[in-house]
Design an enzyme around this catalytic site. Structure first.
Site, PDB file in Angstrom:
ATOM      1  N   ASN A  15       0.809  -1.213   0.000  1.00 36.70           N
ATOM      2  CA  ASN A  15       0.000   0.000   0.000  1.00 36.70           C
ATOM      3  C   ASN A  15       0.846   1.269   0.000  1.00 36.70           C
ATOM      4  OD1 ASN A  15      -2.991  -0.432   0.017  1.00 36.70           O
ATOM      5  ND2 ASN A  15      -2.407  -1.899   1.598  1.00 36.70           N
ATOM      6  N   LEU A  18       6.595  -0.171  -3.562  1.00 34.64           N
ATOM      7  CA  LEU A  18       6.851  -1.446  -4.228  1.00 34.64           C
ATOM      8  C   LEU A  18       8.073  -2.105  -3.600  1.00 34.64           C
ATOM      9  CD1 LEU A  18       6.473  -0.326  -7.984  1.00 34.64           C
ATOM     10  CD2 LEU A  18       4.693  -1.187  -6.423  1.00 34.64           C
ATOM     11  N   ASP A 134      -0.281 -10.798   0.578  1.00 33.09           N
ATOM     12  CA  ASP A 134       0.994 -10.537   1.258  1.00 33.09           C
ATOM     13  C   ASP A 134       1.072 -11.298   2.569  1.00 33.09           C
ATOM     14  OD1 ASP A 134      -1.031  -8.905   2.347  1.00 33.09           O
ATOM     15  OD2 ASP A 134       0.339  -7.250   2.786  1.00 33.09           O
ATOM     16  N   ASP A 154       3.772  -8.359  10.513  1.00 36.41           N
ATOM     17  CA  ASP A 154       4.175  -7.473   9.423  1.00 36.41           C
ATOM     18  C   ASP A 154       3.966  -6.030   9.864  1.00 36.41           C
ATOM     19  OD1 ASP A 154       4.687  -6.071   7.124  1.00 36.41           O
ATOM     20  OD2 ASP A 154       3.419  -7.289   5.824  1.00 36.41           O
TER      21      ASP A 154
END
Ligand SMILES: Nc1ncnc2c1ncn2[C@@H]1O[C@H](COP(=O)(O)OP(=O)(O)OP(=O)(O)O)[C@@H](O)[C@H]1O
Ligand SMILES: CC(C)(CO)[C@@H](O)C(=O)NCCC(=O)O
Ligand SMILES: [K+]
EC number: 2.7.1.33
Length: 288
Positions: A15, A18, A134, A154
């Site tokens: 979000n 990259l 992800d 994460d």
């Protein structure tokens, strides 16, 4: 992949930005981050004659945020360093994409040799349809590398916990606003609160603050750390032989704080920024 030593690119569309990796067969050669890329640039990639041109187009030196070279022989070429031994392909290398931003995935479809990883391609059991790719890939990568049961934390745009049991079956997890998002929302959605910049506090702030910025820092950081500790403790009680891995752009900052506050749980954490790439590699290599 078709050949053992084939060069391929992995792209995780997050979000905020990259995340890229260059692989030679099973070996991760280098990994780096960039901002999102304009559609006009992506459309030009099919015309790139060499790997170096392609790498330069997707990550011009001024744009590259992080690079980590994992190969033993660092190359002297421009950013990101391309492998010197295998000959550069005449057409763009295969690109494996995992994305949690569908609008960004769409503009990559012009790339000639693209494969978009979807949830059904990850062998993790018991997933629910809207689980982020992800989260699935990071958990799969971590579990395949260090074993199951596995909990992945994460620390990205969103802070997520995602766990699987010894049978490689999703136990579940949790999602909350990440560090940056918590500061941003407070700054943007209130009249009197300033936008707090995170880089400005490498060490733990005072718990009880006597100014506004300090109070925001204390509130966000101590509750995130307490939350992480609580999830870890709950996880450790759930299974024997369980492991915990942490990834994401805020991992280092959070680890430093965790180390200061809760050293006994911090030593248990496997710190690995490339978990999603290990997950993608599992899928690619599984096809052989
Ligand atoms: N150079 C940077 N640019 C953007 N964010 C950064 C940078 N360095 C550290 N960060 C931190 O990383 C966090 C975002 O993490 P990350 O890049 O992993 O998120 P992401 O792009 O959403 O990826 P994912 O979807 O995999 O979580 C932000 O909260 C920010 O504080
Ligand atoms: C939670 C995020 C934003 C983390 O990147 C992503 O995994 C996502 O959009 N997930 C979909 C919802 C879910 O995982 O339940
Ligand atoms: K949304």
């Amino acid at each position: 992949m078709r050949e053992m030593g084939e060069i391929w690119l992995a792209l995780e569309i997050g979000n905020s930005r990259l995340h890229w990796a260059l692989f030679i067969g099973e070996t991760l050669y280098s990994a780096w981050d960039t901002d999102h890329i304009a559609e006009s640039v992506i459309q030009q990639l099919a015309k790139c004659q060499t790997l170096d041109h392609l790498l330069l187009a997707i990550s011009p030196p001024h744009q590259k945020i992080r690079e980590e070279n994992t190969s033993s022989s660092p190359s002297s070429s421009s950013s990101p360093s391309s492998p010197s031994s295998p000959s550069s392909p005449s057409s763009p290398p295969p690109l494996l994409v995992a994305s949690v931003v569908p609008s960004q995935t769409a503009i990559w479809q012009t790339y000639p040799n693209i494969r978009v990883i979807t949830l059904d391609q990850v062998s993790l059991k018991g997933v629910y349809p809207t689980l982020g790719i992800d989260r699935a890939l990071a958990l799969w990568g971590a579990g395949k590398m260090w074993g199951f049961p596995m909990l992945v934390i994460d620390a990205g745009t969103a802070l997520t916990f995602t766990a699987a049991d010894a049978n490689q079956c999703l136990v579940g997890g949790a999602i909350l606003p990440g560090l940056g998002l918590q500061f941003a929302t407070l700054g943007q959605q209130t009249e009197q609160l300033p936008l707090v910049e995170m880089q400005n506090f490498p060490s733990l702030p005072p718990r009880f603050a006597l100014n506004t910025t300090g109070a925001i820092q204390s509130g966000v950081i101590y509750t995130i750390l307490a939350g992480i500790k609580d999830f870890i403790e709950a996880w450790l009680q759930l299974f024997p032989n369980r492991k915990i891995a942490i990834k994401g752009g805020d991992r280092t900052l959070l680890l430093n704080y965790l180390q200061a506050l809760y050293p006994e749980i911090t030593v248990r954490l496997i710190v690995e920024p490339n978990l999603i790439f290990w997950g993608m590699r599992e899928i690619v290599m599984g096809d052989e």
